[in-house]
Design a protein around this motif. Structure first.
Motif, PDB file in Angstrom:
ATOM      1  N   ILE A 168       5.995  25.118   8.753  1.00 34.10           N
ATOM      2  CA  ILE A 168       6.964  24.114   9.186  1.00 34.10           C
ATOM      3  C   ILE A 168       8.304  24.785   9.485  1.00 34.10           C
ATOM      4  O   ILE A 168       8.891  25.448   8.616  1.00 34.10           O
ATOM      5  N   VAL A 169       8.756  24.613  10.705  1.00 39.74           N
ATOM      6  CA  VAL A 169      10.041  25.159  11.147  1.00 39.74           C
ATOM      7  C   VAL A 169      11.167  24.171  10.873  1.00 39.74           C
ATOM      8  O   VAL A 169      12.242  24.542  10.385  1.00 39.74           O
ATOM      9  N   GLU A 170      10.932  22.901  11.142  1.00 43.48           N
ATOM     10  CA  GLU A 170      11.961  21.860  11.026  1.00 43.48           C
ATOM     11  C   GLU A 170      12.027  21.339   9.593  1.00 43.48           C
ATOM     12  O   GLU A 170      11.687  20.177   9.303  1.00 43.48           O
ATOM     13  N   THR A 171      12.427  22.209   8.681  1.00 44.75           N
ATOM     14  CA  THR A 171      12.362  21.853   7.264  1.00 44.75           C
ATOM     15  C   THR A 171      13.377  20.777   6.881  1.00 44.75           C
ATOM     16  O   THR A 171      13.131  20.005   5.943  1.00 44.75           O
ATOM     17  N   ASP A 172      14.495  20.712   7.570  1.00 45.54           N
ATOM     18  CA  ASP A 172      15.463  19.644   7.267  1.00 45.54           C
ATOM     19  C   ASP A 172      14.838  18.273   7.512  1.00 45.54           C
ATOM     20  O   ASP A 172      15.038  17.332   6.728  1.00 45.54           O
ATOM     21  N   ILE A 173      14.071  18.163   8.595  1.00 48.92           N
ATOM     22  CA  ILE A 173      13.404  16.893   8.900  1.00 48.92           C
ATOM     23  C   ILE A 173      12.299  16.625   7.882  1.00 48.92           C
ATOM     24  O   ILE A 173      12.092  15.487   7.448  1.00 48.92           O
ATOM     25  N   LEU A 174      11.584  17.677   7.480  1.00 51.22           N
ATOM     26  CA  LEU A 174      10.544  17.515   6.463  1.00 51.22           C
ATOM     27  C   LEU A 174      11.119  16.909   5.188  1.00 51.22           C
ATOM     28  O   LEU A 174      10.595  15.904   4.672  1.00 51.22           O
ATOM     29  N   PHE A 175      12.208  17.482   4.679  1.00 50.54           N
ATOM     30  CA  PHE A 175      12.754  16.996   3.415  1.00 50.54           C
ATOM     31  C   PHE A 175      13.396  15.621   3.573  1.00 50.54           C
ATOM     32  O   PHE A 175      13.395  14.824   2.630  1.00 50.54           O
ATOM     33  N   SER A 176      13.898  15.336   4.763  1.00 57.87           N
ATOM     34  CA  SER A 176      14.411  13.999   5.030  1.00 57.87           C
ATOM     35  C   SER A 176      13.285  12.965   4.984  1.00 57.87           C
ATOM     36  O   SER A 176      13.438  11.880   4.399  1.00 57.87           O
ATOM     37  N   CYS A 177      12.130  13.312   5.565  1.00 62.77           N
ATOM     38  CA  CYS A 177      10.989  12.400   5.551  1.00 62.77           C
ATOM     39  C   CYS A 177      10.419  12.248   4.144  1.00 62.77           C
ATOM     40  O   CYS A 177      10.038  11.140   3.736  1.00 62.77           O
ATOM     41  N   LEU A 178      10.364  13.332   3.401  1.00 63.59           N
ATOM     42  CA  LEU A 178       9.885  13.246   2.026  1.00 63.59           C
ATOM     43  C   LEU A 178      10.787  12.339   1.189  1.00 63.59           C
ATOM     44  O   LEU A 178      10.304  11.486   0.438  1.00 63.59           O
ATOM     45  N   GLU A 179      12.103  12.520   1.334  1.00 59.19           N
ATOM     46  CA  GLU A 179      13.052  11.692   0.584  1.00 59.19           C
ATOM     47  C   GLU A 179      12.922  10.227   0.966  1.00 59.19           C
ATOM     48  O   GLU A 179      12.936   9.332   0.103  1.00 59.19           O
ATOM     49  N   LYS A 180      12.756   9.980   2.268  1.00 52.97           N
ATOM     50  CA  LYS A 180      12.597   8.609   2.747  1.00 52.97           C
ATOM     51  C   LYS A 180      11.348   7.957   2.139  1.00 52.97           C
ATOM     52  O   LYS A 180      11.403   6.818   1.642  1.00 52.97           O
ATOM     53  N   ASN A 181      10.230   8.680   2.148  1.00 55.85           N
ATOM     54  CA  ASN A 181       8.980   8.123   1.625  1.00 55.85           C
ATOM     55  C   ASN A 181       9.037   7.891   0.124  1.00 55.85           C
ATOM     56  O   ASN A 181       8.545   6.878  -0.389  1.00 55.85           O
ATOM     57  N   ILE A 182       9.642   8.826  -0.593  1.00 54.62           N
ATOM     58  CA  ILE A 182       9.737   8.697  -2.048  1.00 54.62           C
ATOM     59  C   ILE A 182      10.676   7.561  -2.432  1.00 54.62           C
ATOM     60  O   ILE A 182      10.373   6.752  -3.316  1.00 54.62           O
ATOM     61  N   THR A 183      11.801   7.465  -1.734  1.00 58.22           N
ATOM     62  CA  THR A 183      12.746   6.376  -2.006  1.00 58.22           C
ATOM     63  C   THR A 183      12.111   5.017  -1.737  1.00 58.22           C
ATOM     64  O   THR A 183      12.318   4.053  -2.484  1.00 58.22           O
ATOM     65  N   ALA A 184      11.307   4.946  -0.676  1.00 61.12           N
ATOM     66  CA  ALA A 184      10.652   3.686  -0.312  1.00 61.12           C
ATOM     67  C   ALA A 184       9.406   3.409  -1.148  1.00 61.12           C
ATOM     68  O   ALA A 184       8.808   2.331  -1.039  1.00 61.12           O
ATOM     69  N   GLY A 185       9.011   4.382  -1.976  1.00 59.17           N
ATOM     70  CA  GLY A 185       7.804   4.198  -2.792  1.00 59.17           C
ATOM     71  C   GLY A 185       6.531   4.184  -1.973  1.00 59.17           C
ATOM     72  O   GLY A 185       5.564   3.497  -2.330  1.00 59.17           O
ATOM     73  N   LEU A 186       6.516   4.954  -0.874  1.00 58.84           N
ATOM     74  CA  LEU A 186       5.364   4.968   0.019  1.00 58.84           C
ATOM     75  C   LEU A 186       4.256   5.840  -0.571  1.00 58.84           C
ATOM     76  O   LEU A 186       4.228   7.059  -0.383  1.00 58.84           O
ATOM     77  N   LEU A 187       3.352   5.207  -1.280  1.00 57.69           N
ATOM     78  CA  LEU A 187       2.245   5.905  -1.924  1.00 57.69           C
ATOM     79  C   LEU A 187       0.968   5.749  -1.115  1.00 57.69           C
ATOM     80  O   LEU A 187       0.695   4.683  -0.564  1.00 57.69           O
ATOM     81  N   THR A 188       0.201   6.807  -1.054  1.00 59.25           N
ATOM     82  CA  THR A 188      -1.130   6.759  -0.459  1.00 59.25           C
ATOM     83  C   THR A 188      -2.122   7.245  -1.501  1.00 59.25           C
ATOM     84  O   THR A 188      -2.001   8.366  -2.002  1.00 59.25           O
ATOM     85  N   HIS A 189      -3.061   6.387  -1.862  1.00 62.28           N
ATOM     86  CA  HIS A 189      -4.012   6.681  -2.924  1.00 62.28           C
ATOM     87  C   HIS A 189      -3.283   7.075  -4.207  1.00 62.28           C
ATOM     88  O   HIS A 189      -3.695   7.990  -4.934  1.00 62.28           O
ATOM     89  N   GLY A 190      -2.157   6.396  -4.463  1.00 66.26           N
ATOM     90  CA  GLY A 190      -1.416   6.581  -5.699  1.00 66.26           C
ATOM     91  C   GLY A 190      -0.508   7.791  -5.751  1.00 66.26           C
ATOM     92  O   GLY A 190       0.056   8.096  -6.803  1.00 66.26           O
TER      93      GLY A 190
END
Length: 329
Positions: A168-190
């Motif tokens: 992954i080159v665009e790591t700033d976007i990766l961590f932004s997406c991870l933070e967004k999903n975790i904050t929103a509680g976006l779980l897949t298979h728990g």
């Protein structure tokens, strides 16, 4: 380029072994799963690693310090095991915007690491599988560009599984997406999934290309671990000298650790013995035996034996954890 290796899982499918030993450190073809991964990346020029540790993390820490003191190693604790996505999110402050290669600590993939690292852009390793419902799946266009990803779909639209290697080159976007999903509680298979973060990145316009891995060795359960051991023993061309062991027949491929005492045995094919193991009057084939074990008058086939284990008597197929003593006589 920094490598991130999540090794915080509990390895429930490898119990009882994973009660006392991280599955990344189970012996495999004269090495460990983790050593094979590290050596592969070191050979490609990667010298800085971030290990996400949790369950039995002290064993990972001491293993790296002892066996791989030549690398720059960071250790990040994942106290709450909430998935690979959550594990990767913990490395944000160490990544500092650099490019990363993520590779899962229980899976060995054979691919041209140098080619992947020197080619511009972000890439995901894929391989065609018969059971895509068990994996993260990628839909790929004719140019090798990944159009969409989904984790363990009920109705897969593709049989191309993501094997657990991500550049992954665009790591700033990766961590932004991870933070967004975790904050929103976006779980897949728990769990918080890396697949969901990649889906978010694709929606934000990041282009991921696919590369196919040549081979994929899974250490997730006993059956796949024994199969991987057999294949890797042949690949590495591991040899053992039968003249060191009185009245013993070795049927290649066999890997015997240092300090082993063996007499009156038949060993092989497809056997890995951990260091300082003692064996007498025994037959072992297609098995992995941990270090400091004692085997006497026993027949083992398709078995996974933990370290510091004593076995006596006749048997056929066993799956036994560390620090066990069994008399089958």
């Amino acid at each position: 380029m920094k490598a991130i290796i999540p090794v915080a899982g509990t390895g429930t499918k490898l119990r009882p072994h994973s009660y006392t030993q991280p599955k990344a450190l189970i012996p495999l073809a004269d090495k460990t799963v983790l050593s094979i991964i590290i050596d592969q990346l070191k050979d490609a020029g990667v010298d800085e690693f971030i290990f996400i540790i949790g369950y039995l993390g002290d064993k990972i820490y001491h293993y790296i310090k002892d066996k791989h003191s030549d690398i720059i190693a960071h250790f990040v604790g994942q106290e709450d095991r909430r998935g690979v996505g959550h594990a990767i999110s913990l490395a944000k402050d160490l990544v500092k915007g650099d490019e990363i290669l993520i590779t899962l600590g229980d899976t060995i993939c054979e691919y041209d690491v140098n080619e992947v690292l020197r080619t511009e852009g972000s890439y995901i390793g894929v391989r065609k599988v018969d059971n895509p419902r068990d994996f993260g799946v990628a839909e790929i266009d004719n140019n090798g560009i990944i159009e969409s990803v989904i984790e363990k779909p009920h109705i897969p639209k593709s049989n191309m599984a993501m094997v657990g290697v991500y550049k992954i080159v665009e790591t700033d976007i990766l961590f932004s997406c991870l933070e967004k999903n975790i904050t929103a509680g976006l779980l897949t298979h728990g769990e918080f999934s890396i697949t969901d973060a990649i889906h978010c990145m694709i929606e934000k316009g990041v282009t991921f290309r696919s590369f196919k891995v040549d081979n994929w060795f899974d250490a997730g359960n006993k059956e796949t671990l024994l199969k991987s051991n057999a294949t890797l023993l042949k690949k590495f061309g591991v040899e053992a000298d039968p003249s060191k062991y009185p009245n013993t027949v070795l049927i290649p491929p066999v890997s015997i650790g240092v300090g082993c005492s063996i007499e009156n045995c038949i060993i092989g094919p497809n056997v890995t013995l951990g260091e300082y193991t003692n064996m007498a009057q025994s037959i072992v084939k297609n098995s992995i035996v941990g270090a400091y074990s004692n085997l006497y008058d026993i027949v083992l086939e398709d078995s996974l034996i933990g370290s510091d284990t004593s076995l006596k008597g006749e048997s056929r197929s066993l799956n036994i954890g560390d620090n066990t003593s069994i008399d089958l006589g």
